[in-house]
Design an enzyme around this catalytic site. Structure first.
Site, PDB file in Angstrom:
ATOM      1  N   ASP A 176       4.494  -4.037  -6.498  1.00 17.69           N
ATOM      2  CA  ASP A 176       4.017  -3.094  -5.500  1.00 17.69           C
ATOM      3  C   ASP A 176       3.099  -2.200  -6.232  1.00 17.69           C
ATOM      4  O   ASP A 176       3.234  -1.576  -7.135  1.00 17.69           O
ATOM      5  CB  ASP A 176       5.144  -2.226  -5.071  1.00 17.69           C
ATOM      6  CG  ASP A 176       6.059  -2.939  -4.366  1.00 17.69           C
ATOM      7  OD1 ASP A 176       6.171  -4.054  -4.409  1.00 17.69           O
ATOM      8  OD2 ASP A 176       7.172  -2.280  -3.545  1.00 17.69           O
TER       9      ASP A 176
ATOM     10  N   ASP B  13      11.668  -4.340   8.571  1.00 16.57           N
ATOM     11  CA  ASP B  13      12.016  -3.303   7.691  1.00 16.57           C
ATOM     12  C   ASP B  13      13.067  -2.204   8.559  1.00 16.57           C
ATOM     13  O   ASP B  13      12.344  -1.566   9.376  1.00 16.57           O
ATOM     14  CB  ASP B  13      10.733  -2.532   7.263  1.00 16.57           C
ATOM     15  CG  ASP B  13       9.926  -3.466   6.476  1.00 16.57           C
ATOM     16  OD1 ASP B  13      10.458  -4.456   5.689  1.00 16.57           O
ATOM     17  OD2 ASP B  13       8.681  -3.282   6.978  1.00 16.57           O
TER      18      ASP B  13
HETATM   19  O1  LIG Z   1       6.315  -4.357   1.840  1.00 19.10           O
HETATM   20  C1  LIG Z   1       5.812  -3.310   2.486  1.00 19.10           C
HETATM   21  O2  LIG Z   1       4.827  -3.351   3.460  1.00 19.10           O
HETATM   22  C2  LIG Z   1       6.111  -1.866   2.139  1.00 19.10           C
HETATM   23  C3  LIG Z   1       5.802  -0.720   2.815  1.00 19.10           C
HETATM   24  C4  LIG Z   1       6.277   0.710   2.459  1.00 19.10           C
HETATM   25  C5  LIG Z   1       7.202   0.594   1.346  1.00 19.10           C
HETATM   26  C6  LIG Z   1       7.510  -0.336   0.755  1.00 19.10           C
HETATM   27  C7  LIG Z   1       7.074  -1.600   1.056  1.00 19.10           C
HETATM   28  N1  LIG Z   1       7.654  -2.887   0.391  1.00 19.10           N
HETATM   29  C8  LIG Z   1       8.471  -2.653  -0.687  1.00 19.10           C
HETATM   30  C9  LIG Z   1       8.833  -4.141  -1.173  1.00 19.10           C
HETATM   31  O3  LIG Z   1       8.604  -4.974  -0.617  1.00 19.10           O
HETATM   32  C10 LIG Z   1       9.641  -4.073  -2.398  1.00 19.10           C
HETATM   33  O4  LIG Z   1       9.020  -4.659  -3.438  1.00 19.10           O
HETATM   34  C11 LIG Z   1      11.081  -4.787  -2.230  1.00 19.10           C
HETATM   35  O5  LIG Z   1      11.728  -4.554  -1.118  1.00 19.10           O
HETATM   36  C12 LIG Z   1      11.850  -4.935  -3.366  1.00 19.10           C
HETATM   37  O6  LIG Z   1      12.869  -3.976  -3.237  1.00 19.10           O
HETATM   38  P1  LIG Z   1      13.704  -3.753  -4.506  1.00 19.10           P
HETATM   39  O7  LIG Z   1      14.312  -4.889  -5.297  1.00 19.10           O
HETATM   40  O8  LIG Z   1      15.194  -2.846  -4.160  1.00 19.10           O
HETATM   41  O9  LIG Z   1      12.993  -2.767  -5.613  1.00 19.10           O
END
Ligand SMILES: O=C(O)c1ccccc1NCC(=O)[C@H](O)[C@H](O)COP(=O)(O)O
Length: 241
Positions: free
Chosen positions: A11, A130
């Site tokens: 990210d 989401d």
């Molecule tokens: O994916 C998006 O567009 C997004 C927008 C705003 C906040 C977060 C977003 N994505 C986050 C992710 O895709 C994380 O990388 C993913 O959920 C992993 O989560 P974790 O394993 O709990 O760190």
């Protein structure tokens, strides 16, 4: 039984690889160069990279050139997410050579456009569902955007190929995935589901892998890898069976 696909996450916020808690702006922990992080996951044997432009998702700018540089440096499949909401941002995302893009806000705010690009690009389009509870969130997860199951039914009828399902309450918290949510979405669609948010342990991955027969295809893992809860090699060994 097919194996669970693993998608390590990078990210990007303000040029850095970061992790957020509950996807909230201002909760960033920085993990350095996005390119180095992505290359490290690739060297460790990843077959997929989940690459997110958080600034584009939040509307605080974008990391478009850096995201393109990272995507182009990968020999593995790339899923791009964050701020892909119109023809220009979709064209820029697809021009990186990524395998697919993940649409979020657009599926809530411009459903006609999403139906059009699903028809045009098929499997290259996934939609990110989401949620908080069963309410969808858009604009970097800051605004309510309707009911999960109503939106899922609409997208299914439009031929959406795949869903990336995130429980925002779990994201970045290392509290474990929301298996009930994943089961609920799998029961409501025949399309593959990618689980995202909350993975904390190899047992969490085993629990998600047990949902493959119900329709879960993959799991995104972010924080757990950066926090070294386990290595990507260990995770890949678990899902290989
Ligand atoms: O994916 C998006 O567009 C997004 C927008 C705003 C906040 C977060 C977003 N994505 C986050 C992710 O895709 C994380 O990388 C993913 O959920 C992993 O989560 P974790 O394993 O709990 O760190």
């Amino acid at each position: 039984m097919s194996k669970l696909e693993l998608l390590p996450a990078v990210d990007v916020r303000d040029g850095q690889a970061v992790r957020l808690v509950h996807g909230e702006s201002g909760t960033e922990t920085s993990y350095g160069s996005p390119l180095e992080a992505a290359l490290a996951w690739q060297r460790s044997g990843a077959e997929w990279l989940h690459l997110v432009d958080l600034d584009a998702a939040f509307g605080t700018g974008d990391n478009r050139e850096l995201i393109a540089e990272v995507a182009r440096a990968m020999d593995i499949k790339v899923e791009l997410s964050g701020g892909i909401r119109d023809d220009a941002s979709l064209a820029a995302a697809l021009a990186t050579g990524c395998t697919r893009v993940n649409l979020g806000t657009a599926a809530l705010e411009t459903p006609e456009w999403v139906a059009k690009v699903i028809a045009e690009h098929g499997d290259q389009i996934a939609v990110g569902l989401d949620v908080r509870g069963t309410t969808l969130r858009g604009r970097g997860w800051t605004r309510d955007g309707g009911d999960l199951y109503e939106t899922l039914a609409r997208l299914d009828s439009e031929g959406c190929a795949r869903y990336v399902v995130t429980d925002i309450a779990k994201d970045g918290t290392l509290q474990g995935p929301n298996l009930e949510l994943l089961r609920g979405v799998c029961a409501a669609t025949d399309k593959p589901v990618v689980a995202s948010g909350g993975v904390s342990s190899l047992d969490d991955l085993r629990a998600i892998a047990a949902l493959v027969p119900e329709g879960v295809e993959g799991a995104i893992v972010g924080k757990a890898l950066y926090a070294k809860a386990f290595t990507l090699e260990e995770a890949l060994a678990v899902v290989a069976g």
